[in-house]
Write a protein that holds these residues in place. Structure first.
Motif, PDB file in Angstrom:
ATOM      1  N   THR A  72       2.193   4.701   9.012  1.00  0.00           N
ATOM      2  CA  THR A  72       1.809   6.041   8.547  1.00  0.00           C
ATOM      3  C   THR A  72       2.471   7.187   9.303  1.00  0.00           C
ATOM      4  N   CYS A  73       3.047   6.909  10.487  1.00  0.00           N
ATOM      5  CA  CYS A  73       3.554   7.983  11.352  1.00  0.00           C
ATOM      6  C   CYS A  73       2.464   9.028  11.613  1.00  0.00           C
ATOM      7  N   SER A  74       1.215   8.632  11.508  1.00  0.00           N
ATOM      8  CA  SER A  74       0.069   9.549  11.663  1.00  0.00           C
ATOM      9  C   SER A  74       0.216  10.790  10.793  1.00  0.00           C
ATOM     10  N   SER A  75       0.775  10.580   9.580  1.00  0.00           N
ATOM     11  CA  SER A  75       0.959  11.682   8.643  1.00  0.00           C
ATOM     12  C   SER A  75       0.210  11.395   7.357  1.00  0.00           C
ATOM     13  N   LYS A  76      -0.367  12.462   6.786  1.00  0.00           N
ATOM     14  CA  LYS A  76      -1.014  12.319   5.485  1.00  0.00           C
ATOM     15  C   LYS A  76       0.018  11.894   4.443  1.00  0.00           C
ATOM     16  N   PHE A  77       1.277  12.314   4.684  1.00  0.00           N
ATOM     17  CA  PHE A  77       2.329  12.003   3.713  1.00  0.00           C
ATOM     18  C   PHE A  77       2.483  10.492   3.524  1.00  0.00           C
ATOM     19  N   LEU A  78       2.318   9.739   4.630  1.00  0.00           N
ATOM     20  CA  LEU A  78       2.506   8.292   4.572  1.00  0.00           C
ATOM     21  C   LEU A  78       1.180   7.539   4.758  1.00  0.00           C
ATOM     22  N   GLY A  79       0.082   8.222   4.460  1.00  0.00           N
ATOM     23  CA  GLY A  79      -1.239   7.642   4.693  1.00  0.00           C
ATOM     24  C   GLY A  79      -1.442   6.270   4.080  1.00  0.00           C
ATOM     25  N   ASN A  80      -0.805   6.001   2.934  1.00  0.00           N
ATOM     26  CA  ASN A  80      -0.984   4.711   2.269  1.00  0.00           C
ATOM     27  C   ASN A  80       0.295   3.891   2.212  1.00  0.00           C
ATOM     28  N   TYR A  81       1.276   4.287   3.005  1.00  0.00           N
ATOM     29  CA  TYR A  81       2.570   3.596   2.946  1.00  0.00           C
ATOM     30  C   TYR A  81       2.487   2.206   3.568  1.00  0.00           C
ATOM     31  N   VAL A  82       2.918   1.197   2.826  1.00  0.00           N
ATOM     32  CA  VAL A  82       2.929  -0.183   3.330  1.00  0.00           C
ATOM     33  C   VAL A  82       4.389  -0.628   3.488  1.00  0.00           C
ATOM     34  N   SER A  83       4.720  -1.130   4.674  1.00  0.00           N
ATOM     35  CA  SER A  83       6.116  -1.492   4.958  1.00  0.00           C
ATOM     36  C   SER A  83       6.575  -2.664   4.106  1.00  0.00           C
ATOM     37  N   PRO A  84       7.687  -2.499   3.385  1.00  0.00           N
ATOM     38  CA  PRO A  84       8.233  -3.632   2.647  1.00  0.00           C
ATOM     39  C   PRO A  84       9.152  -4.500   3.511  1.00  0.00           C
ATOM     40  N   TYR A  85       9.398  -4.107   4.751  1.00  0.00           N
ATOM     41  CA  TYR A  85      10.275  -4.891   5.623  1.00  0.00           C
ATOM     42  C   TYR A  85       9.876  -4.637   7.073  1.00  0.00           C
ATOM     43  N   THR A  86      10.507  -5.394   7.997  1.00  0.00           N
ATOM     44  CA  THR A  86      10.160  -5.322   9.411  1.00  0.00           C
ATOM     45  C   THR A  86      11.306  -4.738  10.230  1.00  0.00           C
ATOM     46  N   ALA A  87      10.970  -3.850  11.146  1.00  0.00           N
ATOM     47  CA  ALA A  87      11.970  -3.266  12.053  1.00  0.00           C
ATOM     48  C   ALA A  87      12.527  -4.355  12.968  1.00  0.00           C
ATOM     49  N   THR A  88      13.775  -4.205  13.369  1.00  0.00           N
ATOM     50  CA  THR A  88      14.404  -5.208  14.243  1.00  0.00           C
ATOM     51  C   THR A  88      13.616  -5.396  15.537  1.00  0.00           C
ATOM     52  N   CYS A  89      13.196  -4.278  16.165  1.00  0.00           N
ATOM     53  CA  CYS A  89      12.485  -4.403  17.449  1.00  0.00           C
ATOM     54  C   CYS A  89      11.178  -5.186  17.275  1.00  0.00           C
ATOM     55  N   ALA A  90      10.461  -4.947  16.170  1.00  0.00           N
ATOM     56  CA  ALA A  90       9.208  -5.663  15.918  1.00  0.00           C
ATOM     57  C   ALA A  90       9.495  -7.135  15.637  1.00  0.00           C
ATOM     58  N   GLN A  91      10.561  -7.381  14.865  1.00  0.00           N
ATOM     59  CA  GLN A  91      10.926  -8.765  14.538  1.00  0.00           C
ATOM     60  C   GLN A  91      11.233  -9.564  15.807  1.00  0.00           C
ATOM     61  N   LYS A  92      11.916  -8.918  16.738  1.00  0.00           N
ATOM     62  CA  LYS A  92      12.270  -9.618  17.985  1.00  0.00           C
ATOM     63  C   LYS A  92      11.019 -10.011  18.771  1.00  0.00           C
TER      64      LYS A  92
END
Lengths: 480, 99
Positions: free
Chosen positions: A89-109
């Protein structure tokens, strides 16, 4: 023993020797999360999924399979890092319901190394802020004194580690967003060299300055996590191919013969007396440990904040242009036509600070001002970078306070953006120069609030930072 | 540094943001004090800096091989769309008949 007090290193030993299972550990973390819920450190938690993962890891360990370097360790991600099928969400109302369709490299590692992501942490909206008060989902509080801010923008990431809800977290740092909250919460925060860690899948704020880094309770844990996070990435052209050393190798080499630079511009009048005294004490300590301290001149470092607000806002204005209410994120319910849809969605979706930065960014980029602001700032950035390079001909690391004061009260600076921006005065130059820096605790003030010391290194010399930081940490542990 | 209301209104338009009059008023004041701080860079002599020579440390020598890779699926791409139909993003009518 309380397992939640352990470092990552210690908890891995306890997991390996089967004194505790990963499942038990995850449950302990969630008990702590529930009992410290009022800190508002986390935007979303994944208890069910985390327990499933923990059980799988325990089973593997039981059957003697080869385990990843972080197998079974509960960690937290800042809420601007994509992890497939979780909200980002980036703590934003704009992305309040955004669900990630993929994983960031750092998180994947981290996941590939066996870590269990148990939650995503609260932050300033789109990482713009120094106190986590611009979050659309409520302020995060400092775990040491809940009437104070945890710092920002990675305030939730620092708070959750300090409150022992998890064993480590990832933050992002564009102008101090890992180091300032680490300092305010009394934990260790590393901003690696620009390009050391892939930014793929991390929501961009200012692409030429953003960097992902770990927040941990010890210097050694920070090195352990960087070992996993560092490296090139075919999805991020700015991720460096520079070789990756074992960052834990020099931890115990001490500082005998090491040259520590003390930039005189970082010991100004803005510094609170208690922070200054703590830093001078730390420098004395380094001398006792065998380091040589030399005064360093960085004549234009005081211009870094101005450069930062021009460059970062310009990049933010461009990066945030993609939030149009069409492909993802907030779309206003009522609008006249397509252009009005953009206006309404953006006006309703973004908070005040984000709007301020977009406007400032578009101002410095607009015709008539581009040369005077943006191009001039890029030139001054180069001069500041050169001053750092020259400084590193005379010393191995630079030392400074991380922040001029300890954590301030909630609401104290929200009315005056300029005073809030000044919170980053010692951390911003590091991003402007692209060098790495670490913040480690170096004492407390009379209110018991932590004081942070910043160590700054040469490009890609995080190993030296860990060595010098660990020498201090070890000496303070001995003193206890 | 004085900022005209008109100028801020133009910026708001460029930024696709709307402000109330009261918001604009506060905004102008904050903007002025931010720009006052930012002016600090004017005093730095940058005559010996050639921006062409100091690009950010991106390694352009190592561009990727041009090989096909699996990207996100159509379902993944559309899963966050505020409005979608038949595999496409839905937007308000932008070109009207007879206009």
């Amino acid at each position: 023993m309380n397992y939640l007090d352990c470092s990552i290193k210690e908890i891995l030993e306890n997991l390996t020797s089967k004194k505790i299972t990963s499942e038990e550990l995850v449950k302990l973390c969630f008990d702590r999360i529930e009992s410290t819920d009022t800190l508002n450190a986390l935007n979303s938690t994944y208890k069910e999924q985390a327990l499933i993962q923990a059980k799988e890891i325990d089973k593997k360990r039981q059957s003697g399979e080869k385990m990843g370097a972080l197998a079974g360790v509960p960690l937290v991600l800042k809420d601007n890092i994509n992890l497939k099928n979780t909200k980002t969400t980036c703590s934003s109302k704009f992305l309040g319901n955004y669900v990630s369709p993929y994983t960031a490299t750092c998180a994947q590692k981290l996941v590939d190394a066996g870590a269990i992501v148990i939650a995503k942490a609260n932050m300033d909206e789109f990482a713009m802020g120094s106190s986590t008060e611009t979050s659309a989902f409520g302020v995060c509080k400092n775990p040491i004194d809940p009437t104070r801010v945890p710092g920002g923008s990675s305030g939730g990431s620092a708070c959750t580690v300090a409150a022992k809800q998890c064993f480590g977290s990832l933050g992002t740092d564009t102008g101090g967003s890992i180091r300032e909250p680490a300092s305010f919460c009394g934990v260790v925060g590393l901003k690696p060299t620009y390009g050391r860690v892939s930014r793929y899948g991390v929501v961009a704020f200012a692409s030429s300055l953003d960097q992902v880094g770990p927040i941990t309770r010890t210097v050694e844990d920070s090195a352990i996590l960087l070992n996993i996070l560092a490296g090139e990435d075919q999805n991020d052209m700015t991720a460096s191919k520079e070789s990756i050393p074992d960052y834990t190798a020099d931890l115990n080499k001490g500082v005998n013969g090491i040259k520590i630079g003390v930039p005189k511009q970082f010991f100004t009048n803005e510094l609170s007396v208690e922070v200054r005294d703590a830093l001078l004490g730390a420098i004395e300590n380094y001398k006792k440990l065998g380091a040589e301290c030399v005064e360093i001149d960085l004549p234009n470092v005081d211009k870094a904040l101005a450069v930062y607000y021009i460059v970062s806002s310009a990049e933010a204005a461009s990066n945030l242009a993609r939030f149009d209410g069409i492909k993802y994120g907030k779309r206003a319910n009522n609008y006249d036509d397509l252009v009005d849809l953009y206006y309404q969605s953006r006006t309703q979706g973004f908070g005040k600070e984000v709007k301020r930065r977009i406007m400032l960014g578009n101002y410095v980029l607009s015709s008539g001002y581009f040369d005077a602001f943006y191009r001039k700032a890029k030139r001054v950035q180069e001069i500041i970078k050169r001053e750092f390079l020259e400084a590193f001909e005379k010393c191995d690391v630079l030392v400074s306070p991380t922040t001029a004061t300890t954590a301030f009260k909630l609401g104290e600076k929200t009315k005056d953006p300029v005073s809030m921006y000044l919170s980053d005065i010692f951390t911003v130059p590091v991003n402007i120069a692209g060098v790495p820096a670490i913040s480690i605790p170096c004492g407390v003030d009379s209110q018991g609030m932590p004081i942070g010391m910043q160590l700054i290194g040469r490009h890609f010399d995080e190993k030296m930072l860990f060595r010098v930081a660990n020498a201090f940490e070890a000496s303070t542990k001995e003193a206890k | 540094m004085a900022i005209e209301k008109q100028e801020v209104e133009k910026l708001a338009k460029l930024s696709r943001l709307k402000f109330t009059d009261e918001e604009l008023h506060t905004f102008i004041k904050e903007f002025e004090s931010i720009l006052e701080q930012v002016k600090a860079i004017d005093s730095v002599d940058t005559s010996n800096v050639d921006l062409k020579e100091c690009g950010d440390r991106v390694n352009f020598d190592s561009l990727q091989e041009d090989i096909e890779r699996q990207g996100l699926s159509q379902t993944d791409i559309l899963m966050n769309a505020p409005s979608a139909k038949d595999g496409a993003f839905l937007v308000p009518i932008t070109v009207e008949e007879g206009k």
